[in-house]
Design an enzyme around this catalytic site. Structure first.
Site, PDB file in Angstrom:
ATOM      1  N   ARG A 127      -1.038 -30.786  10.939  1.00 15.01           N
ATOM      2  CA  ARG A 127      -1.530 -29.321  11.394  1.00 15.01           C
ATOM      3  C   ARG A 127      -1.836 -28.338  10.489  1.00 15.01           C
ATOM      4  O   ARG A 127      -3.091 -27.817  10.292  1.00 15.01           O
ATOM      5  CB  ARG A 127      -0.681 -28.611  12.054  1.00 15.01           C
ATOM      6  CG  ARG A 127       0.120 -29.743  13.821  1.00 15.01           C
ATOM      7  CD  ARG A 127       1.199 -29.283  13.909  1.00 15.01           C
ATOM      8  NE  ARG A 127       1.576 -30.399  15.121  1.00 15.01           N
ATOM      9  CZ  ARG A 127       2.533 -30.807  15.818  1.00 15.01           C
ATOM     10  NH1 ARG A 127       3.675 -29.790  14.943  1.00 15.01           N
ATOM     11  NH2 ARG A 127       2.903 -31.697  16.279  1.00 15.01           N
TER      12      ARG A 127
ATOM     13  N   THR B 191       2.630  -2.178   8.792  1.00  8.96           N
ATOM     14  CA  THR B 191       2.457  -2.973   9.278  1.00  8.96           C
ATOM     15  C   THR B 191       2.909  -4.801   9.039  1.00  8.96           C
ATOM     16  O   THR B 191       3.346  -5.878   9.187  1.00  8.96           O
ATOM     17  CB  THR B 191       1.734  -3.277  10.895  1.00  8.96           C
ATOM     18  OG1 THR B 191       0.657  -3.877   9.896  1.00  8.96           O
ATOM     19  CG2 THR B 191       1.705  -1.976  11.711  1.00  8.96           C
TER      20      THR B 191
ATOM     21  N   ARG C 207       6.903   0.473   8.111  1.00  6.94           N
ATOM     22  CA  ARG C 207       7.007   1.076   9.581  1.00  6.94           C
ATOM     23  C   ARG C 207       7.528   0.325  10.717  1.00  6.94           C
ATOM     24  O   ARG C 207       7.292   0.958  11.899  1.00  6.94           O
ATOM     25  CB  ARG C 207       5.609   1.918   9.728  1.00  6.94           C
ATOM     26  CG  ARG C 207       4.672   3.021   8.841  1.00  6.94           C
ATOM     27  CD  ARG C 207       3.744   2.693   9.048  1.00  6.94           C
ATOM     28  NE  ARG C 207       3.290   3.961   7.835  1.00  6.94           N
ATOM     29  CZ  ARG C 207       1.818   4.504   7.561  1.00  6.94           C
ATOM     30  NH1 ARG C 207       0.706   3.700   8.313  1.00  6.94           N
ATOM     31  NH2 ARG C 207       1.258   5.408   6.769  1.00  6.94           N
TER      32      ARG C 207
ATOM     33  N   HIS D  68       3.891 -31.883  10.431  1.00  4.34           N
ATOM     34  CA  HIS D  68       3.370 -30.591  10.594  1.00  4.34           C
ATOM     35  C   HIS D  68       2.461 -30.219   9.477  1.00  4.34           C
ATOM     36  O   HIS D  68       2.141 -30.078   9.477  1.00  4.34           O
ATOM     37  CB  HIS D  68       4.621 -29.900   9.755  1.00  4.34           C
ATOM     38  CG  HIS D  68       5.610 -29.647  10.483  1.00  4.34           C
ATOM     39  ND1 HIS D  68       5.201 -29.047  12.173  1.00  4.34           N
ATOM     40  CD2 HIS D  68       6.878 -30.209  11.029  1.00  4.34           C
ATOM     41  CE1 HIS D  68       6.586 -28.765  12.680  1.00  4.34           C
ATOM     42  NE2 HIS D  68       7.619 -29.614  11.528  1.00  4.34           N
TER      43      HIS D  68
ATOM     44  N   CYS E 113       2.945  -3.711   4.382  1.00  2.00           N
ATOM     45  CA  CYS E 113       1.704  -2.375   4.570  1.00  2.00           C
ATOM     46  C   CYS E 113       2.518  -1.769   5.429  1.00  2.00           C
ATOM     47  O   CYS E 113       4.335  -2.246   5.821  1.00  2.00           O
ATOM     48  CB  CYS E 113       0.234  -2.920   4.476  1.00  2.00           C
ATOM     49  SG  CYS E 113      -0.031  -3.848   6.078  1.00  2.00           S
TER      50      CYS E 113
ATOM     51  N   ASP F 196       0.542  -1.187   0.632  1.00  2.00           N
ATOM     52  CA  ASP F 196       0.073  -0.103   0.137  1.00  2.00           C
ATOM     53  C   ASP F 196       1.091   0.942  -0.635  1.00  2.00           C
ATOM     54  O   ASP F 196       1.719   1.124  -0.276  1.00  2.00           O
ATOM     55  CB  ASP F 196      -1.064   0.090   0.714  1.00  2.00           C
ATOM     56  CG  ASP F 196      -0.439  -0.357   2.084  1.00  2.00           C
ATOM     57  OD1 ASP F 196       0.469   0.222   2.545  1.00  2.00           O
ATOM     58  OD2 ASP F 196      -0.805   0.523   3.055  1.00  2.00           O
ATOM     59  N   HIS F 197       0.148   2.700   0.273  1.00  2.00           N
ATOM     60  CA  HIS F 197       0.892   4.003   0.116  1.00  2.00           C
ATOM     61  C   HIS F 197       2.281   3.665   1.021  1.00  2.00           C
ATOM     62  O   HIS F 197       3.016   5.051   1.087  1.00  2.00           O
ATOM     63  CB  HIS F 197      -0.205   5.120   0.541  1.00  2.00           C
ATOM     64  CG  HIS F 197      -0.586   4.429   1.518  1.00  2.00           C
ATOM     65  ND1 HIS F 197      -1.740   4.250   2.237  1.00  2.00           N
ATOM     66  CD2 HIS F 197      -0.594   5.488   2.728  1.00  2.00           C
ATOM     67  CE1 HIS F 197      -2.192   4.150   2.791  1.00  2.00           C
ATOM     68  NE2 HIS F 197      -0.887   4.266   3.759  1.00  2.00           N
TER      69      HIS F 197
ATOM     70  N   HIS G 125       7.701 -24.879   8.546  1.00  4.75           N
ATOM     71  CA  HIS G 125       6.217 -25.933   9.654  1.00  4.75           C
ATOM     72  C   HIS G 125       4.965 -25.452   8.796  1.00  4.75           C
ATOM     73  O   HIS G 125       4.348 -26.383   9.202  1.00  4.75           O
ATOM     74  CB  HIS G 125       6.723 -25.313  11.432  1.00  4.75           C
ATOM     75  CG  HIS G 125       7.573 -25.909  11.825  1.00  4.75           C
ATOM     76  ND1 HIS G 125       7.695 -25.225  13.281  1.00  4.75           N
ATOM     77  CD2 HIS G 125       8.675 -26.756  11.227  1.00  4.75           C
ATOM     78  CE1 HIS G 125       8.908 -26.671  13.371  1.00  4.75           C
ATOM     79  NE2 HIS G 125       9.350 -26.645  12.480  1.00  4.75           N
ATOM     80  N   ASN G 126       4.381 -23.966   8.517  1.00  2.00           N
ATOM     81  CA  ASN G 126       3.337 -23.803   8.639  1.00  2.00           C
ATOM     82  C   ASN G 126       2.762 -23.858   7.463  1.00  2.00           C
ATOM     83  O   ASN G 126       2.128 -23.524   6.573  1.00  2.00           O
ATOM     84  CB  ASN G 126       3.536 -22.350   9.121  1.00  2.00           C
ATOM     85  CG  ASN G 126       3.367 -22.746  10.490  1.00  2.00           C
ATOM     86  OD1 ASN G 126       4.260 -21.628  10.691  1.00  2.00           O
ATOM     87  ND2 ASN G 126       2.660 -22.846  11.394  1.00  2.00           N
TER      88      ASN G 126
ATOM     89  N   VAL H 144      -0.181  -6.289   8.868  1.00  2.00           N
ATOM     90  CA  VAL H 144      -1.259  -7.155   9.770  1.00  2.00           C
ATOM     91  C   VAL H 144      -2.414  -7.136   8.574  1.00  2.00           C
ATOM     92  O   VAL H 144      -2.914  -7.923   8.093  1.00  2.00           O
ATOM     93  CB  VAL H 144      -1.386  -6.962  10.491  1.00  2.00           C
ATOM     94  CG1 VAL H 144      -2.893  -6.846  11.241  1.00  2.00           C
ATOM     95  CG2 VAL H 144      -0.209  -6.906  10.978  1.00  2.00           C
ATOM     96  N   GLY H 145      -2.917  -5.768   7.947  1.00  2.00           N
ATOM     97  CA  GLY H 145      -3.822  -5.646   7.634  1.00  2.00           C
ATOM     98  C   GLY H 145      -3.705  -6.131   5.661  1.00  2.00           C
ATOM     99  O   GLY H 145      -4.305  -7.180   5.221  1.00  2.00           O
TER     100      GLY H 145
HETATM  101  C1  RB5 Z   1      -2.167   2.713   6.863  1.00  2.00           C
HETATM  102  O1  RB5 Z   1      -1.981   3.454   7.004  1.00  2.00           O
HETATM  103  C2  RB5 Z   1      -1.558   1.435   7.364  1.00  2.00           C
HETATM  104  O2  RB5 Z   1      -3.269   0.622   7.979  1.00  2.00           O
HETATM  105  C3  RB5 Z   1      -1.761   0.215   6.783  1.00  2.00           C
HETATM  106  O3  RB5 Z   1      -1.084   0.563   6.145  1.00  2.00           O
HETATM  107  C4  RB5 Z   1      -1.199  -1.132   7.417  1.00  2.00           C
HETATM  108  O4  RB5 Z   1      -0.640  -0.470   8.358  1.00  2.00           O
HETATM  109  C5  RB5 Z   1      -2.577  -1.741   7.703  1.00  2.00           C
HETATM  110  O5  RB5 Z   1      -2.399  -2.911   8.086  1.00  2.00           O
END
Ligand code: RB5
Length: 157
Positions: free
Chosen positions: A136, A67, A109, A133, A65, A8-9, A98-99, A69-70
């Site tokens: 699982r 983190t 970031r 594995h 991205c 992403d950005h 394993h996965n 995560v998203g």
């Molecule tokens: C964008 O601001 C941020 O939410 C995205 O890059 C990411 O970290 C989401 O999980």
């Protein structure tokens, strides 16, 4: 080897550096991410890379991205995807061994580009070990396919 990469950005510069790093190793990289720092919704890239991996168009995927995560959550909504967010190389290696991870994700970031390169290297060089594995990983697939898990549901737990 062919990989898909998405971002992403928040991760444009890191995506470019990791893409070049992979291409310098002779890996073909299909870039479905944004090259703009304008706000960009991470599920778009996560979904695109997830689909390409699940369809077998590529051998694996890299998602970045803020983190990790998203964008990994988005990819993991596609059946057959096992996207793992890692901030250090050990987890990246184990996620394959394993996965049987088929997508590696991290946060621009959260970590620096040199750590990101180490994560990618460990993940690429690792081999899925199968064996115990597989039981699982099969359970993960069962949950994904049936929204159930017999070993638990039959016990009424
Ligand atoms: C964008 O601001 C941020 O939410 C995205 O890059 C990411 O970290 C989401 O999980």
């Amino acid at each position: 080897m062919k990989l898909a990469i998405g971002n992403d950005h928040s991760a444009v510069e890191m995506k470019k550096e990791i893409k070049k790093y992979l291409e310098d190793k002779g890996i073909e990289v299909i870039d479905v991410g944004t090259n703009s720092t304008e706000s960009f919704n991470y599920p778009i890239s996560g979904y695109k890379v997830g689909k390409m991996v699940a369809n077998g168009e590529v051998d694996g995927g890299v998602l970045i991205c803020g983190t990790g995560v998203g964008i990994s959550l988005a990819a993991n909504k596609v059946k057959g995807v096992r996207a793992c967010v890692c901030s250090e190389p050990y987890s990246a290696r184990m996620s394959k061994q394993h996965n049987n991870s088929n997508i590696i994700a991290f946060g621009a970031r959260v970590i620096g580009v040199e750590t990101a390169k180490m994560i990618v290297d460990e993940w690429l060089n690792a081999k899925y070990e199968g064996g115990r594995h597989q039981v699982r990983v099969d359970m993960l697939t069962e949950i994904e396919q049936t929204q159930g898990l017999k070993v638990v549901d039959e016990q009424g737990q």
